[in-house]
Structures are given as structure tokens and as C-alpha cells.
Design a protein around this motif. Structure first.
Motif, PDB file in Angstrom:
ATOM      1  N   GLN A   1       4.076  27.760  -3.875  1.00  0.00           N
ATOM      2  CA  GLN A   1       4.134  26.925  -5.067  1.00  0.00           C
ATOM      3  C   GLN A   1       2.895  26.043  -5.078  1.00  0.00           C
ATOM      4  N   VAL A   2       2.170  26.031  -6.174  1.00  0.00           N
ATOM      5  CA  VAL A   2       0.991  25.166  -6.257  1.00  0.00           C
ATOM      6  C   VAL A   2       1.105  24.272  -7.476  1.00  0.00           C
ATOM      7  N   ASP A   3       0.726  23.031  -7.272  1.00  0.00           N
ATOM      8  CA  ASP A   3       0.823  22.071  -8.350  1.00  0.00           C
ATOM      9  C   ASP A   3      -0.566  21.738  -8.837  1.00  0.00           C
ATOM     10  N   LEU A   4      -0.891  22.202 -10.005  1.00  0.00           N
ATOM     11  CA  LEU A   4      -2.251  22.052 -10.517  1.00  0.00           C
ATOM     12  C   LEU A   4      -2.265  21.202 -11.769  1.00  0.00           C
ATOM     13  N   GLY A   5      -1.304  20.303 -11.880  1.00  0.00           N
ATOM     14  CA  GLY A   5      -1.313  19.365 -12.990  1.00  0.00           C
ATOM     15  C   GLY A   5      -0.638  19.879 -14.259  1.00  0.00           C
ATOM     16  N   GLN A   6      -0.097  21.093 -14.205  1.00  0.00           N
ATOM     17  CA  GLN A   6       0.677  21.581 -15.340  1.00  0.00           C
ATOM     18  C   GLN A   6       2.013  20.863 -15.394  1.00  0.00           C
ATOM     19  N   SER A   7       2.749  21.096 -16.465  1.00  0.00           N
ATOM     20  CA  SER A   7       4.044  20.437 -16.579  1.00  0.00           C
ATOM     21  C   SER A   7       5.030  21.007 -15.557  1.00  0.00           C
ATOM     22  N   SER A   8       4.895  22.278 -15.234  1.00  0.00           N
ATOM     23  CA  SER A   8       5.748  22.843 -14.193  1.00  0.00           C
ATOM     24  C   SER A   8       4.880  23.555 -13.166  1.00  0.00           C
ATOM     25  N   PRO A   9       5.349  23.674 -11.944  1.00  0.00           N
ATOM     26  CA  PRO A   9       4.518  24.261 -10.894  1.00  0.00           C
ATOM     27  C   PRO A   9       4.240  25.736 -11.134  1.00  0.00           C
ATOM     28  N   LEU A  10       3.143  26.204 -10.567  1.00  0.00           N
ATOM     29  CA  LEU A  10       2.814  27.630 -10.624  1.00  0.00           C
ATOM     30  C   LEU A  10       3.096  28.254  -9.257  1.00  0.00           C
TER      31      LEU A  10
ATOM     32  N   ARG B   1       0.800  -1.218   0.000  1.00  0.00           N
ATOM     33  CA  ARG B   1       0.000   0.000   0.000  1.00  0.00           C
ATOM     34  C   ARG B   1       0.835   1.273   0.000  1.00  0.00           C
ATOM     35  N   GLU B   2       2.137   1.148  -0.043  1.00  0.00           N
ATOM     36  CA  GLU B   2       3.018   2.321  -0.010  1.00  0.00           C
ATOM     37  C   GLU B   2       2.911   3.161  -1.277  1.00  0.00           C
ATOM     38  N   HIS B   3       3.080   4.461  -1.089  1.00  0.00           N
ATOM     39  CA  HIS B   3       3.233   5.334  -2.237  1.00  0.00           C
ATOM     40  C   HIS B   3       4.651   5.185  -2.773  1.00  0.00           C
ATOM     41  N   PHE B   4       4.825   5.319  -4.063  1.00  0.00           N
ATOM     42  CA  PHE B   4       6.154   5.103  -4.627  1.00  0.00           C
ATOM     43  C   PHE B   4       6.437   6.092  -5.748  1.00  0.00           C
ATOM     44  N   SER B   5       7.721   6.279  -6.033  1.00  0.00           N
ATOM     45  CA  SER B   5       8.144   7.121  -7.152  1.00  0.00           C
ATOM     46  C   SER B   5       8.407   6.238  -8.363  1.00  0.00           C
ATOM     47  N   ALA B   6       8.469   6.866  -9.522  1.00  0.00           N
ATOM     48  CA  ALA B   6       8.775   6.124 -10.742  1.00  0.00           C
ATOM     49  C   ALA B   6      10.113   5.402 -10.591  1.00  0.00           C
ATOM     50  N   GLU B   7      11.072   6.095 -10.024  1.00  0.00           N
ATOM     51  CA  GLU B   7      12.413   5.532  -9.893  1.00  0.00           C
ATOM     52  C   GLU B   7      12.432   4.306  -8.974  1.00  0.00           C
TER      53      GLU B   7
ATOM     54  N   GLY C   1       5.118  17.463  -2.432  1.00  0.00           N
ATOM     55  CA  GLY C   1       6.256  18.317  -2.156  1.00  0.00           C
ATOM     56  C   GLY C   1       7.611  17.668  -2.357  1.00  0.00           C
ATOM     57  N   GLN C   2       7.619  16.405  -2.787  1.00  0.00           N
ATOM     58  CA  GLN C   2       8.887  15.773  -3.110  1.00  0.00           C
ATOM     59  C   GLN C   2       9.406  16.340  -4.427  1.00  0.00           C
ATOM     60  N   SER C   3      10.626  15.961  -4.769  1.00  0.00           N
ATOM     61  CA  SER C   3      11.195  16.466  -6.023  1.00  0.00           C
ATOM     62  C   SER C   3      10.472  15.861  -7.222  1.00  0.00           C
ATOM     63  N   SER C   4      10.015  14.645  -7.077  1.00  0.00           N
ATOM     64  CA  SER C   4       9.222  14.048  -8.163  1.00  0.00           C
ATOM     65  C   SER C   4       7.931  13.497  -7.582  1.00  0.00           C
ATOM     66  N   PRO C   5       6.901  13.403  -8.408  1.00  0.00           N
ATOM     67  CA  PRO C   5       5.601  12.978  -7.891  1.00  0.00           C
ATOM     68  C   PRO C   5       5.617  11.529  -7.417  1.00  0.00           C
ATOM     69  N   LEU C   6       4.694  11.208  -6.512  1.00  0.00           N
ATOM     70  CA  LEU C   6       4.520   9.829  -6.071  1.00  0.00           C
ATOM     71  C   LEU C   6       3.271   9.253  -6.709  1.00  0.00           C
TER      72      LEU C   6
END
Lengths: 167, 167
Positions: free
Chosen positions: B80-89, A41-47, A84-89
Motif C-alpha cells: 500500500q502506498v500513500d501518494l497524497g490521493q484521497s485513497s491509498p494505491l 513537538r508531538e505528532h497528533f491526529s485531527a481527533e 501507517g495509522q488509520s488516519s494521518p498525523l
DNA sequence: GTACCTGCAAATGTTTTGCAGTACG
DNA sequence: CGTACTGCAAAACATTTGCAGGTAC
């Protein structure tokens, strides 16, 4: 978009079923990636998904991981969450609990899932009040763990917790 | 973290004040970038902030834009808000309305800000129920615009709207 | 047999960083 | 004047893509 696949099945079974329905090929790579993605059930990154998949099946490549992730998200089985991580989970619990939000512990960075029906209702009302119809809600709450601050240990900190049942 | 700067000032004035307080130098680049960032209520990307800043002051570089954005976020003046764009707004209304959420119109991609006190309260209760104290809440609702679907036009679609006053 | 899928590596897009020169205070 | 700041260009990442070869069905 969610496909017309029996929602009583496990997300993994639904993934296979969706592939079959759409005439997509059932390759060993897709099987491995899907197994690993829904293996806990853990969230994970692509990497990390790539690393864990390769441990089981060295033939898995980074490109295929990204392509399969995109498929699973499109199929409504996985959800990308930005905490808020560097890449999405990616959240494997989305298909079974589509309405949960996330606490992110500011102290230990652990992610705890929660669900509250009153919030659902209020969110829906507010959305309607503004002339919209809600499609997808994403609620993250950064918070500090009270027990951690008082006792120096965080009881929640072992792993992601399953959302409470609806009241 | 918000600095101990008078919160009745405009975000722009608070930015200058924070620089002064921290002994940071008041360069023409920082002035331009800050002016542009808080020049209107629109959400913006790093790249568009760079473009608009350069129009006023060609000396502004991409690196300085990113460095100044990081400073303004750290100072609690920009979010910083992440609304699904390629880069944050980046959201310049955060300092003055720290609790608002965002509707993202699925049809026209416009961003509408909203605020609801009942949601605040319920969010706080749920968080406490789980043994946390809330620090920062982030609520995004992807939605379809009812008027658009019925009449083919989206009345909200001109620009981001200021959150409604608390009830 | 033939699409479709895969791995590779190059491309892309965004953000960060090292460094030598610039300018704020 | 000294030190923090800046621009540049390269580096660092995360993700996507074109293509030649592989494989499920």
C-alpha cells in the motif's frame, strides 16, 4: 505553499501573522487550535487535536479543527504525514525542520525524527537524474529498536526526538 | 510478512502458492482479483481493482476485493502506498522490487518508480546510527518534470516506469 | 454593519463486518 | 459434506459541506 512570513518566528507566531496578512479573522477557536497544535513537538491526529483543544476551549468544533488544519498545512506550517495509522498525523516540527524523515519503531510504534544531509544530497541527485526537480521529500523508515531487542527496553521510547543538527 | 514461497516466481504465482500453502481456497473471485492486480505494472486503487475485476468476472464483490487486498499485502506481494490521493494505491511491483521509491509529478500527477543503491546504503547507515535496524523504507519525492516546464510536454507521462537496474 | 466564521448535522467516501447462503476441496 | 468464502447491506470511520446564526473588525 509557504507564505512570505518571517521564518525566524515560531510556527505559532507565523500562523497568527499569516492570518493577519491574509485578512483572516483571529477567532478564539483558531487561537486555541493553533496553540494546541504547536504546544509541543508531538505528532497528533485531527481527533486528538480536537480533544485537547476542547479541554481548553469547549467552543471548538470538529469542523473548525479540520478547517484550521487545512489552513495550517496550506500555510506550510504543518505537515500531514502518513505513518501507517488509520488516519494521518500532523507534524508540528515541519516548519522549523522541513527536511526531516521519520523512523517508526515496529515494536513500540514510537515516531522518531531524523535528518541527514547526505540523504538530502543524494535524493536531489537521483531526482535530477530522472529529469525532475524535487519539491517535497517524504522518507519513512520502519525499523526495530536494537536496544529493545537486546535489553528489553527501548531508550527512545519516551517521545519524539528533535532531529540532529545538520553536519 | 513474506511467506516462505520461492521468490523467483511471479507475484501472481506466489499468491496462488501462498493460498495453497495456507490451506486457503482457490476461488474464481480470488483468481480474477489476483490476475487483475498483477496484470500490469500500474498502481491501482481498491475501487479501480473492483471495476476491472468485475469486467472479467461479475461475481466479484467489493468486500472480496478488500479482503483479497488485505491478504496480498499480508503476504508481502502488494504494497500500500500513500501518494497524497484521497485513497491509498496498491503497488504490484513491490515483490519484485522491494526497495524502490516513487516520484510523484506535481504537474501531471504521474507516478514514476526509481531505485538508487546509494540511497539504500545511506538510509541503512542513518538508521543504524540512531540505534535501529531498518525493516521497510518508504521514500516519496514530489517533483516537477523539467521537460514539461521547458517544452510543455512530459516525456514520462505515459505510465509508471520500471525502476532502473542497480548500478 | 457586514463579511467571514462557526457549530451542527447531514452528506460523502472509504473500508469493515455480520450473516445467511454457496461452493471448494 | 463440512467449513471457509462470498455477496449483500448495514455499520463504522474519517472528513467535508450547506446553512442558519454568531462575531471580529
Amino acid at each position: 505553499m509557504t507564505s512570505p512570513v518571517d521564518s525566524s518566528m515560531t510556527p505559532q507566531a507565523r500562523a497568527y501573522e499569516t492570518m493577519r496578512t491574509q485578512g483572516l479573522r483571529f477567532t478564539s477557536q483558531r487561537k486555541t487550535i493553533t496553540e494546541v497544535a504547536f504546544g509541543n513537538r508531538e505528532h497528533f491526529s485531527a481527533e486528538s487535536l480536537l480533544a485537547r483543544s476542547r479541554r481548553r476551549n469547549p467552543k471548538v468544533s470538529r469542523a473548525t479543527v479540520y478547517r484550521t488544519l487545512a489552513f495550517l498545512v496550506r500555510a506550510g506550517l504543518l505537515r500531514q504525514v502518513d505513518l501507517g495509522q488509520s488516519s494521518p498525523l500532523y507534524d508540528p516540527n515541519f516548519a522549523e525542520h522541513p527536511r526531516h524523515g521519520h523512523f517508526v519503531c515496529v515494536d513500540c510504534r514510537k515516531i522518531i525524527e531524523f535528518h541527514d544531509h547526505c540523504l538530502d544530497v543524494r535524493e536531489s541527485i537521483v531526482t535530477k537524474d530522472h529529469g525532475f526537480s524535487p519539491r517535497r521529500v517524504s522518507l519513512q523508515i520502519e525499523a526495530t529498536c536494537d536496544a529493545l531487542r537486546e535489553k528489553g527496553t527501548c531508550p527512545q521510547s519516551t517521545r519524539a526526538v528533535r532531529p540532529r543538527p545538520k553536519k
